[in-house]
Motif scaffolding. Structure first.
Motif, mmCIF file in Angstrom:
data_model
loop_
_atom_site.group_PDB
_atom_site.id
_atom_site.type_symbol
_atom_site.label_atom_id
_atom_site.label_comp_id
_atom_site.label_asym_id
_atom_site.label_seq_id
_atom_site.Cartn_x
_atom_site.Cartn_y
_atom_site.Cartn_z
ATOM 1 N N SER A 243 114.777 61.770 94.852
ATOM 2 C CA SER A 243 114.757 62.255 96.227
ATOM 3 C C SER A 243 116.105 62.814 96.658
ATOM 4 C CB SER A 243 114.341 61.124 97.183
ATOM 5 O OG SER A 243 115.338 60.114 97.224
ATOM 6 N N LEU A 244 117.087 62.801 95.758
ATOM 7 C CA LEU A 244 118.413 63.300 96.061
ATOM 8 C C LEU A 244 118.657 64.641 95.380
ATOM 9 C CD1 LEU A 244 120.402 59.981 95.581
ATOM 10 C CD2 LEU A 244 120.008 61.143 97.763
ATOM 11 N N GLU A 245 119.529 65.433 95.986
ATOM 12 C CA GLU A 245 119.901 66.708 95.383
ATOM 13 C C GLU A 245 120.585 66.467 94.046
ATOM 14 O OE1 GLU A 245 122.704 70.649 96.344
ATOM 15 O OE2 GLU A 245 122.728 68.905 97.666
ATOM 16 N N ASN A 246 120.247 67.277 93.050
ATOM 17 C CA ASN A 246 120.845 67.119 91.725
ATOM 18 C C ASN A 246 121.929 68.172 91.515
ATOM 19 O OD1 ASN A 246 120.994 65.791 89.171
ATOM 20 N ND2 ASN A 246 120.065 67.605 88.258
ATOM 21 N N ILE A 247 123.181 67.725 91.468
ATOM 22 C CA ILE A 247 124.307 68.611 91.195
ATOM 23 C C ILE A 247 124.447 68.747 89.686
ATOM 24 C CG2 ILE A 247 126.766 69.013 91.579
ATOM 25 C CD1 ILE A 247 125.087 68.914 94.133
ATOM 26 N N ASP A 248 124.485 69.978 89.189
ATOM 27 C CA ASP A 248 124.526 70.197 87.744
ATOM 28 C C ASP A 248 125.970 70.184 87.243
ATOM 29 O OD1 ASP A 248 124.080 70.798 85.143
ATOM 30 O OD2 ASP A 248 123.237 72.794 85.485
ATOM 31 N N GLU A 249 126.316 69.154 86.465
ATOM 32 C CA GLU A 249 127.629 69.067 85.840
ATOM 33 C C GLU A 249 127.514 69.056 84.322
ATOM 34 O OE1 GLU A 249 130.245 66.422 88.935
ATOM 35 O OE2 GLU A 249 128.536 65.434 87.994
ATOM 36 N N SER A 250 126.407 69.534 83.824
ATOM 37 C CA SER A 250 126.149 69.473 82.381
ATOM 38 C C SER A 250 127.064 70.379 81.575
ATOM 39 C CB SER A 250 124.684 69.840 82.100
ATOM 40 O OG SER A 250 124.393 71.149 82.570
ATOM 41 N N SER A 251 127.720 71.330 82.221
ATOM 42 C CA SER A 251 128.586 72.259 81.503
ATOM 43 C C SER A 251 130.013 71.740 81.341
ATOM 44 C CB SER A 251 128.618 73.611 82.222
ATOM 45 O OG SER A 251 129.154 73.462 83.530
ATOM 46 N N VAL A 252 130.310 70.561 81.878
ATOM 47 C CA VAL A 252 131.660 69.999 81.763
ATOM 48 C C VAL A 252 131.977 69.733 80.293
ATOM 49 C CG1 VAL A 252 133.113 68.009 82.307
ATOM 50 C CG2 VAL A 252 131.619 68.971 84.056
ATOM 51 N N THR A 253 133.147 70.167 79.859
ATOM 52 C CA THR A 253 133.555 69.964 78.465
ATOM 53 C C THR A 253 134.515 68.783 78.363
ATOM 54 O OG1 THR A 253 135.441 71.471 78.672
ATOM 55 C CG2 THR A 253 133.323 72.420 77.992
ATOM 56 N N GLU A 254 134.568 68.185 77.176
ATOM 57 C CA GLU A 254 135.415 67.016 76.987
ATOM 58 C C GLU A 254 136.888 67.358 77.183
ATOM 59 O OE1 GLU A 254 135.794 63.255 73.901
ATOM 60 O OE2 GLU A 254 134.376 64.877 73.535
ATOM 61 N N SER A 255 137.278 68.543 76.774
ATOM 62 C CA SER A 255 138.681 68.935 76.901
ATOM 63 C C SER A 255 139.099 69.150 78.349
ATOM 64 C CB SER A 255 138.947 70.218 76.096
ATOM 65 O OG SER A 255 138.138 71.281 76.587
ATOM 66 N N SER A 256 138.127 69.411 79.232
ATOM 67 C CA SER A 256 138.450 69.667 80.637
ATOM 68 C C SER A 256 138.468 68.398 81.474
ATOM 69 C CB SER A 256 137.440 70.646 81.242
ATOM 70 O OG SER A 256 136.160 70.034 81.388
ATOM 71 N N LEU A 257 137.995 67.280 80.915
ATOM 72 C CA LEU A 257 137.876 66.058 81.693
ATOM 73 C C LEU A 257 139.220 65.339 81.757
ATOM 74 C CD1 LEU A 257 135.581 64.479 83.151
ATOM 75 C CD2 LEU A 257 135.479 63.018 81.145
#
Length: 271
Positions: A243-257
């Motif tokens: 029931s909550l909006e789904n923010i897409d963060e699937s493109s986050v890369t390990e090197s950027s975290l």
């Protein structure tokens, strides 16, 4: 407000939670170092969701002190480096309330928050604190935060003697954001152990801090001290992830975290 009504867990729910904290069959060990062990479990019915269990042995902390630290919201602001804001909203029963917690996530992930019904119970060999997400009419999701969902999260503190205990953290959380699997792996292998070790250090320092900060005020032990407004349980509903909006963060890369430094990986050896 539509949805499933919120319920305060009964004795059976606490027993089931304790049993899951202590059993190891069906879990995959992913970390075992410096008296801290982490297990994960992929849920068959929902491949994208995981459960994580983390246990730390504290040879210099009494179970009662650990219980106090996990309850004391004022002290949490001192030791929890990830907290943005946390406060209790209302009491439901003598051993249940509803509260708000928001926390920092490693960039570029968005920060998260949760509104949860929390309940607690002293048991024969220790204490249990557990929570799950609820909808509160006055605390909807915020635009600048991702509203995560605690399906079931909690702690089992098991006393091993007058000055030692184990702390087991068990969590099934939907963080939303369509996070890639490697984020879950990093959480279990790095962030969870770091958090448990930070709690341990906070417990060691707590008696001295509490002695100077309202030392007799412990409403989790003495309900008559609880000054929160009462709220009818019927005003809360279970918060479901879909029931909550789904923010897409699937493109986050390990090197950027931007993961935190690997602090405290060996500091427990001295305890």
């Amino acid at each position: 407000m539509s949805g499933d009504p919120a319920l305060v867990p009964d004795d059976r729910a606490f027993d089931n939670f304790r049993r899951e904290c202590t059993r190891e069959d069906g879990w995959n060990m992913t970390y075992n170092k410096s008296r801290c062990t982490v297990w994960t479990q992929t849920l068959e019915e929902e491949k994208s969701l995981h459960r994580i269990k983390c246990r730390v042995l504290c040879n210099d902390v009494a179970a009662g002190t650990m219980y106090d630290v996990l309850h004391d919201i004022d002290y949490r602001m001192k030791w929890d480096n990830n907290v943005i804001e946390t406060f209790d909203i209302a009491k439901l029963t003598v051993n249940a309330d509803v509260g708000y917690y928001s926390w920092k996530c490693p960039k570029p992930l968005k920060n998260r928050d949760v509104v949860a019904l929390r309940s607690w119970l002293p048991v024969e060999d220790g204490y249990i604190i557990m929570n799950y997400s609820v909808k509160h009419p006055e605390f909807p999701a915020k635009k600048d935060l991702v509203r995560a969902v605690s399906i079931q999260t909690g702690y089992f503190i098991q006393s091993l003697g007058p000055s030692s205990c184990t702390l087991t953290y068990l969590a099934q959380v939907d963080p939303k954001g369509s996070l890639p699997k490697w984020v879950v792996n990093k959480s279990s292998q790095l962030l969870a152990p770091m958090t448990m070790k930070r709690i341990h250090k906070a417990c060691v320092k707590y008696p001295a801090w509490k002695a100077c900060n309202n030392p007799t005020h412990k409403p989790w032990l003495y309900p008559e001290q609880n000054s929160l407004p009462s709220m009818p349980l019927g005003e809360l509903r279970v918060q479901h992830a879909d029931s909550l909006e789904n923010i897409d963060e699937s493109s986050v890369t390990e090197s950027s975290l931007a993961l935190p430094d690997k602090e405290e990986h060996s500091d427990e050896e001295a305890h």
